[in-house]
Design a protein around this motif. Structure first.
Motif, PDB file in Angstrom:
ATOM      1  N   GLY A  10       1.010  -1.155   0.002  1.00 62.35           N
ATOM      2  CA  GLY A  10       0.003  -0.040   0.051  1.00 62.35           C
ATOM      3  C   GLY A  10       0.762   1.426   0.202  1.00 62.35           C
ATOM      4  N   THR A  11       0.450   2.207   0.918  1.00 60.28           N
ATOM      5  CA  THR A  11       0.946   3.614   0.669  1.00 60.28           C
ATOM      6  C   THR A  11       2.732   3.164   1.286  1.00 60.28           C
ATOM      7  N   GLY A  12       2.367   2.838   2.366  1.00 62.87           N
ATOM      8  CA  GLY A  12       4.071   2.772   3.354  1.00 62.87           C
ATOM      9  C   GLY A  12       4.916   1.661   2.352  1.00 62.87           C
ATOM     10  N   GLY A  13       4.338   0.373   2.183  1.00 61.18           N
ATOM     11  CA  GLY A  13       5.464  -0.618   1.441  1.00 61.18           C
ATOM     12  C   GLY A  13       5.630  -0.080   0.033  1.00 61.18           C
ATOM     13  N   VAL A  34       5.406  -7.884  -0.804  1.00 57.33           N
ATOM     14  CA  VAL A  34       4.109  -8.868  -0.864  1.00 57.33           C
ATOM     15  C   VAL A  34       3.031  -8.188  -0.622  1.00 57.33           C
ATOM     16  N   ASP A  35       1.917  -8.621  -1.481  1.00 57.84           N
ATOM     17  CA  ASP A  35       0.528  -8.070  -0.910  1.00 57.84           C
ATOM     18  C   ASP A  35      -0.458  -8.924  -1.410  1.00 57.84           C
ATOM     19  N   GLN A  36      -1.503  -9.135  -0.605  1.00 54.90           N
ATOM     20  CA  GLN A  36      -2.493  -9.914  -0.763  1.00 54.90           C
ATOM     21  C   GLN A  36      -3.494  -9.800  -2.027  1.00 54.90           C
ATOM     22  N   ASN A  37      -3.369  -8.471  -2.932  1.00 56.58           N
ATOM     23  CA  ASN A  37      -4.118  -8.405  -4.157  1.00 56.58           C
ATOM     24  C   ASN A  37      -3.377  -7.153  -4.795  1.00 56.58           C
ATOM     25  N   TYR A  42      -6.456   4.523  -3.719  1.00 53.22           N
ATOM     26  CA  TYR A  42      -5.927   5.939  -3.360  1.00 53.22           C
ATOM     27  C   TYR A  42      -6.935   5.983  -2.216  1.00 53.22           C
ATOM     28  N   GLN A  43      -6.818   5.823  -0.921  1.00 55.65           N
ATOM     29  CA  GLN A  43      -7.769   5.851   0.108  1.00 55.65           C
ATOM     30  C   GLN A  43      -8.513   7.147   0.483  1.00 55.65           C
ATOM     31  N   PRO A  44      -7.808   8.373   0.489  1.00 58.95           N
ATOM     32  CA  PRO A  44      -8.427   9.428   0.584  1.00 58.95           C
ATOM     33  C   PRO A  44      -9.537   9.703  -0.199  1.00 58.95           C
ATOM     34  N   PRO A  62      -3.247  -0.680 -10.675  1.00 56.56           N
ATOM     35  CA  PRO A  62      -2.523  -2.168 -10.448  1.00 56.56           C
ATOM     36  C   PRO A  62      -1.379  -1.854  -9.350  1.00 56.56           C
ATOM     37  N   ARG A  63      -1.321  -2.644  -8.310  1.00 52.00           N
ATOM     38  CA  ARG A  63      -0.342  -2.193  -7.313  1.00 52.00           C
ATOM     39  C   ARG A  63       1.186  -2.690  -7.898  1.00 52.00           C
ATOM     40  N   GLY A  64       1.338  -3.542  -8.793  1.00 52.86           N
ATOM     41  CA  GLY A  64       2.613  -4.058  -9.275  1.00 52.86           C
ATOM     42  C   GLY A  64       3.221  -2.614  -9.986  1.00 52.86           C
ATOM     43  N   VAL A  77      -0.958 -14.016   0.196  1.00 49.04           N
ATOM     44  CA  VAL A  77      -1.159 -13.456   1.853  1.00 49.04           C
ATOM     45  C   VAL A  77      -0.335 -13.837   2.580  1.00 49.04           C
ATOM     46  N   VAL A  78       0.244 -12.947   3.631  1.00 48.84           N
ATOM     47  CA  VAL A  78       1.219 -13.404   4.571  1.00 48.84           C
ATOM     48  C   VAL A  78       0.364 -14.187   5.698  1.00 48.84           C
ATOM     49  N   ASP A  79       1.032 -15.405   5.977  1.00 47.09           N
ATOM     50  CA  ASP A  79       0.379 -16.420   6.981  1.00 47.09           C
ATOM     51  C   ASP A  79       0.867 -16.029   8.438  1.00 47.09           C
ATOM     52  N   GLY A 290       3.463   3.240   8.936  1.00 42.01           N
ATOM     53  CA  GLY A 290       2.059   3.374   8.455  1.00 42.01           C
ATOM     54  C   GLY A 290       0.999   2.809   9.611  1.00 42.01           C
ATOM     55  N   ASP A 291       0.087   2.493   9.035  1.00 35.49           N
ATOM     56  CA  ASP A 291      -1.319   2.051   9.807  1.00 35.49           C
ATOM     57  C   ASP A 291      -0.905   0.919  10.817  1.00 35.49           C
ATOM     58  N   ALA A 292       0.106  -0.073  10.207  1.00 33.44           N
ATOM     59  CA  ALA A 292       0.654  -1.054  11.065  1.00 33.44           C
ATOM     60  C   ALA A 292       1.157  -0.950  12.212  1.00 33.44           C
ATOM     61  N   LYS A 299      -3.222   7.672  12.273  1.00 29.09           N
ATOM     62  CA  LYS A 299      -2.806   6.460  11.115  1.00 29.09           C
ATOM     63  C   LYS A 299      -3.287   7.211   9.968  1.00 29.09           C
ATOM     64  N   ALA A 300      -2.076   7.750   9.246  1.00 26.29           N
ATOM     65  CA  ALA A 300      -2.702   8.728   8.108  1.00 26.29           C
ATOM     66  C   ALA A 300      -1.413   8.361   7.183  1.00 26.29           C
ATOM     67  N   GLY A 301      -1.772   8.746   5.677  1.00 23.44           N
ATOM     68  CA  GLY A 301      -0.920   8.671   4.736  1.00 23.44           C
ATOM     69  C   GLY A 301       0.218   9.482   4.817  1.00 23.44           C
ATOM     70  N   SER A 302      -0.097  10.624   5.280  1.00 19.89           N
ATOM     71  CA  SER A 302       1.015  11.762   5.360  1.00 19.89           C
ATOM     72  C   SER A 302       2.068  11.249   6.586  1.00 19.89           C
ATOM     73  N   VAL A 303       1.551  10.653   7.576  1.00 16.76           N
ATOM     74  CA  VAL A 303       2.447  10.116   8.658  1.00 16.76           C
ATOM     75  C   VAL A 303       3.231   8.866   8.086  1.00 16.76           C
TER      76      VAL A 303
HETATM   77  C1  LIG Z   1     -11.690   7.118   3.868  1.00 17.62           C
HETATM   78  C2  LIG Z   1     -10.296   7.362   4.108  1.00 17.62           C
HETATM   79  C3  LIG Z   1      -9.786   8.681   4.029  1.00 17.62           C
HETATM   80  C4  LIG Z   1      -8.468   8.898   4.215  1.00 17.62           C
HETATM   81  N1  LIG Z   1      -8.035   9.903   4.000  1.00 17.62           N
HETATM   82  C5  LIG Z   1      -6.855  10.404   4.250  1.00 17.62           C
HETATM   83  C6  LIG Z   1      -6.183  11.730   4.031  1.00 17.62           C
HETATM   84  O1  LIG Z   1      -6.942  12.635   3.724  1.00 17.62           O
HETATM   85  N2  LIG Z   1      -5.057  11.910   4.266  1.00 17.62           N
HETATM   86  C7  LIG Z   1      -4.154  11.009   4.669  1.00 17.62           C
HETATM   87  O2  LIG Z   1      -2.898  11.287   4.835  1.00 17.62           O
HETATM   88  N3  LIG Z   1      -4.484   9.820   4.951  1.00 17.62           N
HETATM   89  C8  LIG Z   1      -5.853   9.350   4.586  1.00 17.62           C
HETATM   90  N4  LIG Z   1      -6.140   8.245   5.034  1.00 17.62           N
HETATM   91  C9  LIG Z   1      -5.313   6.994   5.640  1.00 17.62           C
HETATM   92  C10 LIG Z   1      -4.504   6.660   4.563  1.00 17.62           C
HETATM   93  O3  LIG Z   1      -4.962   5.802   3.444  1.00 17.62           O
HETATM   94  C11 LIG Z   1      -3.439   5.237   5.434  1.00 17.62           C
HETATM   95  O4  LIG Z   1      -3.232   5.859   6.560  1.00 17.62           O
HETATM   96  C12 LIG Z   1      -2.369   4.987   4.519  1.00 17.62           C
HETATM   97  O5  LIG Z   1      -2.799   4.211   3.461  1.00 17.62           O
HETATM   98  C13 LIG Z   1      -1.657   3.937   5.348  1.00 17.62           C
HETATM   99  O6  LIG Z   1      -0.760   3.121   4.606  1.00 17.62           O
HETATM  100  P1  LIG Z   1      -0.329   1.926   4.643  1.00 17.62           P
HETATM  101  O7  LIG Z   1       0.882   1.507   3.790  1.00 17.62           O
HETATM  102  O8  LIG Z   1       0.045   1.740   6.341  1.00 17.62           O
HETATM  103  O9  LIG Z   1      -1.459   0.831   4.910  1.00 17.62           O
HETATM  104  P2  LIG Z   1      -2.095   0.581   3.287  1.00 17.62           P
HETATM  105  O10 LIG Z   1      -1.866   1.440   2.349  1.00 17.62           O
HETATM  106  O11 LIG Z   1      -3.473   0.321   3.952  1.00 17.62           O
HETATM  107  O12 LIG Z   1      -1.735  -0.702   3.017  1.00 17.62           O
HETATM  108  C14 LIG Z   1      -1.608  -2.011   3.531  1.00 17.62           C
HETATM  109  C15 LIG Z   1      -1.402  -3.183   2.595  1.00 17.62           C
HETATM  110  O13 LIG Z   1      -1.100  -4.311   3.423  1.00 17.62           O
HETATM  111  C16 LIG Z   1      -1.795  -5.210   2.804  1.00 17.62           C
HETATM  112  N5  LIG Z   1      -2.142  -6.498   3.643  1.00 17.62           N
HETATM  113  C17 LIG Z   1      -2.596  -6.531   4.717  1.00 17.62           C
HETATM  114  N6  LIG Z   1      -2.623  -7.547   5.284  1.00 17.62           N
HETATM  115  C18 LIG Z   1      -1.791  -8.727   4.438  1.00 17.62           C
HETATM  116  C19 LIG Z   1      -1.504  -9.808   4.521  1.00 17.62           C
HETATM  117  N7  LIG Z   1      -2.059 -10.701   5.307  1.00 17.62           N
HETATM  118  N8  LIG Z   1      -0.764 -10.493   3.456  1.00 17.62           N
HETATM  119  C20 LIG Z   1      -0.520  -9.624   2.351  1.00 17.62           C
HETATM  120  N9  LIG Z   1      -0.915  -8.141   2.141  1.00 17.62           N
HETATM  121  C21 LIG Z   1      -1.523  -7.914   3.505  1.00 17.62           C
HETATM  122  C22 LIG Z   1      -3.348  -4.601   2.000  1.00 17.62           C
HETATM  123  O14 LIG Z   1      -3.712  -5.279   0.943  1.00 17.62           O
HETATM  124  C23 LIG Z   1      -2.658  -3.279   1.856  1.00 17.62           C
HETATM  125  O15 LIG Z   1      -2.648  -3.077   0.390  1.00 17.62           O
HETATM  126  C24 LIG Z   1      -7.817   7.791   4.876  1.00 17.62           C
HETATM  127  C25 LIG Z   1      -7.928   6.553   4.814  1.00 17.62           C
HETATM  128  C26 LIG Z   1      -9.383   6.261   4.533  1.00 17.62           C
HETATM  129  C27 LIG Z   1      -9.956   4.730   4.768  1.00 17.62           C
END
Ligand SMILES: Cc1cc2nc3c(=O)[nH]c(=O)nc-3n(C[C@H](O)[C@H](O)[C@H](O)COP(=O)(O)OP(=O)(O)OC[C@H]3O[C@@H](n4cnc5c(N)ncnc54)[C@H](O)[C@@H]3O)c2cc1C
Length: 419
Positions: A10-13, A34-37, A42-44, A62-64, A77-79, A290-292, A299-303
């Motif tokens: 996702g964003t962080g990876g 590795v990602d599950q899909n 773009y969640q915002p 597409p992620r790739g 999927v990570v087990d 990131g969110d993890a 928990k935000a994309g900017s963070v």
């Molecule tokens: C409605 C909404 C609005 C938002 N608005 C904003 C905003 O305005 N500004 C902002 O900064 N942030 C915003 N965010 C938050 C932002 O999108 C997230 O904080 C950011 O995407 C976090 O990045 P990440 O890489 O930690 O997680 P993600 O981008 O969610 O990526 C995690 C990835 O891990 C994969 N994964 C999970 N489990 C497994 C597994 N077991 N095996 C393989 N893969 C796995 C998932 O498929 C996913 O692709 C918003 C979020 C939402 C839902």
């Protein structure tokens, strides 16, 4: 050759893998994501889908394809992770050995953890806009809504982007006014927090804006169950909030594999890490962002973006046997869409509350103030996300540390209470 494995694309990876690929030649490190899909959302953009302002197909790629050449991308999927043997076990039974592991698997929605939430009424009069499917279904329901009680409910913190639910309320107010039926809609924001946001100054500002728009704020409401049939939220202390249409932000947990990986995560499945270096508490060769990550910041994309810059520097230092860079200060930056083509901007870190002034310096976007410029910034951010942030390019003038220039720092405690 260093073996670096990044869990989550996702964003962080994605931004981490791309920055690492630039830092290391092909002969120096293998980088595997590795990602599950293969669906990068773009969640915002999900905020705008229910109001017909964008569509899921416009915010999913597409992620790739977001990963630079030379990065090995695996859809699996990570087990679980075995920290002892430094091995990632995938659900398809294959294994990935690592020297450095990056946990970027985000937060997972768990609507089934709230009694009744996915029962009768789910996706009929109870929705979430936190998934592309939910946001698209809600668009249909809002279009059909001719009046009544619309409730927006955050079941429990932490959630991704804690400003997204109040933003939804502001946009709903705008949307019903545009449709000429605002006087027939009761809007209520129900949250487990004691105000509209986690930080007092921004919470006060957002609370005032909800009140100005006639949106009722119900606080410290810990949702115990959702009765879709009767149309009511029930709290653990037996308070009830009735609704005709509910928009619920479900419980968030870490990815389920974290619980199956002894020593990696906490009780919610998030990964404790040093709040300044992003090195996990589990092992020195495991980093989380990131969110993890279990960190005391939104928990935000900017963070995630700001953390990523420090994390990549620290992977380099770790592999070189050097002391880590402890410069991540909790910098977070959020545009808050407020309706009528305006938005507010907040910028803060672990120590500093969102303050008024300008970002990123004396001249720039207004902070803690609604403006059309901020709305344009919010819209432009989508372009920056795909073309600058994910590819791992530096955004000119924006640093991982919070800028102080341009902010009005209160000089006395009395002044602070007036902000
Ligand atoms: C409605 C909404 C609005 C938002 N608005 C904003 C905003 O305005 N500004 C902002 O900064 N942030 C915003 N965010 C938050 C932002 O999108 C997230 O904080 C950011 O995407 C976090 O990045 P990440 O890489 O930690 O997680 P993600 O981008 O969610 O990526 C995690 C990835 O891990 C994969 N994964 C999970 N489990 C497994 C597994 N077991 N095996 C393989 N893969 C796995 C998932 O498929 C996913 O692709 C918003 C979020 C939402 C839902």
């Amino acid at each position: 050759m260093h073996r670096i494995v990044v869990l989550g694309g996702g964003t962080g990876g994605t931004l981490t893998a791309n920055r690492l690929r630039k830092a290391y030649g092909l002969g120096e490190a293998t980088i595997t994501v590795v990602d599950q899909n293969d669906r990068h959302v773009y969640q915002p953009g999900l905020l705008f889908v229910p109001f017909g302002l964008t569509h899921p197909e416009d915010i999913i790629r597409p992620r790739g394809r977001q990963l630079h050449p030379g990065i090995d991308y695996r859809t699996a999927v990570v087990d679980h992770v075995d920290l002892e043997t430094q091995t990632v076990h995938l659900a398809d039974t294959s294994e990935l050995a690592y020297d450095v592991l990056v946990v970027a698997t985000g937060a997972v929605l768990a609507p089934e953890e709230t009694e009744g939430l996915t029962g009768p009424g789910w996706m009929e009069k109870v929705f979430t806009f936190y998934t592309p499917e939910g946001a698209a279904a809600l668009e249909g329901a809002l279009a059909m809504f001719e009046g009544g009680r619309l409730v927006v409910n955050v079941v429990e913190m932490p959630i991704k982007c804690p400003v997204a639910p109040p933003e939804f309320c502001f946009l709903a107010d705008w949307y019903f006014r545009e449709r000429g039926i605002r006087n027939r809609v009761e809007l209520t924001y129900v949250t487990s927090l004691d105000g509209a946001f986690t930080k007092p100054v921004a919470s006060k500002a957002l609370g005032g804006m909800l009140a100005e728009r006639g949106i009722e704020l119900v606080t410290e409401f810990n949702t115990g169950s959702v009765d879709g049939k009767a149309g009511k939220l029930v709290s653990w202390d037996d308070r009830e909030v009735p609704f005709d249409l509910a928009v619920v932000i479900p419980v968030h947990n870490g990815a389920p594999y974290v619980a199956n990986s002894p020593g990696l995560g906490d009780e919610l499945g998030f990964v404790p890490a040093d709040e300044h270096t992003l090195q996990s508490k589990a092992r020195p060769n495991v980093f989380a962002l990131g969110d993890a990550a279990a960190l005391p910041i939104s928990k935000a994309g900017s963070v995630t973006h700001f953390e990523g810059e420090v994390l990549v520097e620290n992977i380099g230092r770790f592999l070189a046997g050097e002391p880590l860079d402890a410069s991540y200060d909790g910098h977070a930056n959020c545009f808050i869409e407020t309706g009528f083509s305006k938005a507010m901007l907040i910028d803060f870190n672990y120590e500093t509350e969102p303050l008024p002034g300008h970002f990123p310096g004396q001249v720039g976007l207004p902070l803690l103030k609604e403006s059309h410029l901020n709305h344009l910034g919010k819209l432009m951010f989508q372009w920056l996300y795909w073309h600058s942030l994910l590819p791992g390019r530096d955004v000119p003038g924006i640093t991982s540390s919070m800028p102080s220039h341009g902010k009005h720092h209160p000089k006395t405690p009395k002044e602070a209470t007036r902000l």
